[in-house]
Scaffold this motif. Sequence first.
Motif, PDB file in Angstrom:
ATOM      1  N   SER A   2       0.803  -1.263  -0.026  1.00  0.00           N
ATOM      2  CA  SER A   2       0.077   0.044   0.035  1.00  0.00           C
ATOM      3  C   SER A   2       0.895   1.232   0.014  1.00  0.00           C
ATOM      4  CB  SER A   2      -0.943   0.050   1.264  1.00  0.00           C
ATOM      5  OG  SER A   2      -1.683   1.150   1.257  1.00  0.00           O
ATOM      6  N   GLU A  32      -3.533  -1.004  -3.803  1.00  0.00           N
ATOM      7  CA  GLU A  32      -4.335  -0.286  -2.700  1.00  0.00           C
ATOM      8  C   GLU A  32      -3.425   0.968  -2.256  1.00  0.00           C
ATOM      9  OE1 GLU A  32      -6.019  -2.189   0.971  1.00  0.00           O
ATOM     10  OE2 GLU A  32      -4.001  -1.392   1.691  1.00  0.00           O
ATOM     11  N   THR A  34      -3.237   4.327   0.198  1.00  0.00           N
ATOM     12  CA  THR A  34      -3.819   4.950   1.394  1.00  0.00           C
ATOM     13  C   THR A  34      -3.667   6.413   1.510  1.00  0.00           C
ATOM     14  OG1 THR A  34      -3.138   2.948   2.766  1.00  0.00           O
ATOM     15  CG2 THR A  34      -3.536   4.953   3.982  1.00  0.00           C
TER      16      THR A  34
END
Length: 75
Positions: A2, A32, A34
């Motif tokens: 991430s 992914e 963040t």
Amino acid sequence: MSLTLDLHGVSHEDVPDLVHEFVNENWRPNLELTIVTGMSHKMKVIVNKVLGMYDLEVLHQPANPGCLLVHTWHE
């Protein structure tokens, strides 16, 4: 893996450009990302508006409301 964009201390007017840059530089299938918004409602609104321009899944985390998880599902 991430990748993270931390927006703590960033002025609201700089956020759209930073989010666009972060998404565009890191766009890959099935990734992914963040984005740390902190607790600012205005910051979250700005970030969500930018993310709405992309074909992304945005997950709001009840356990960590100052953080958004963003999934890229398409090439």
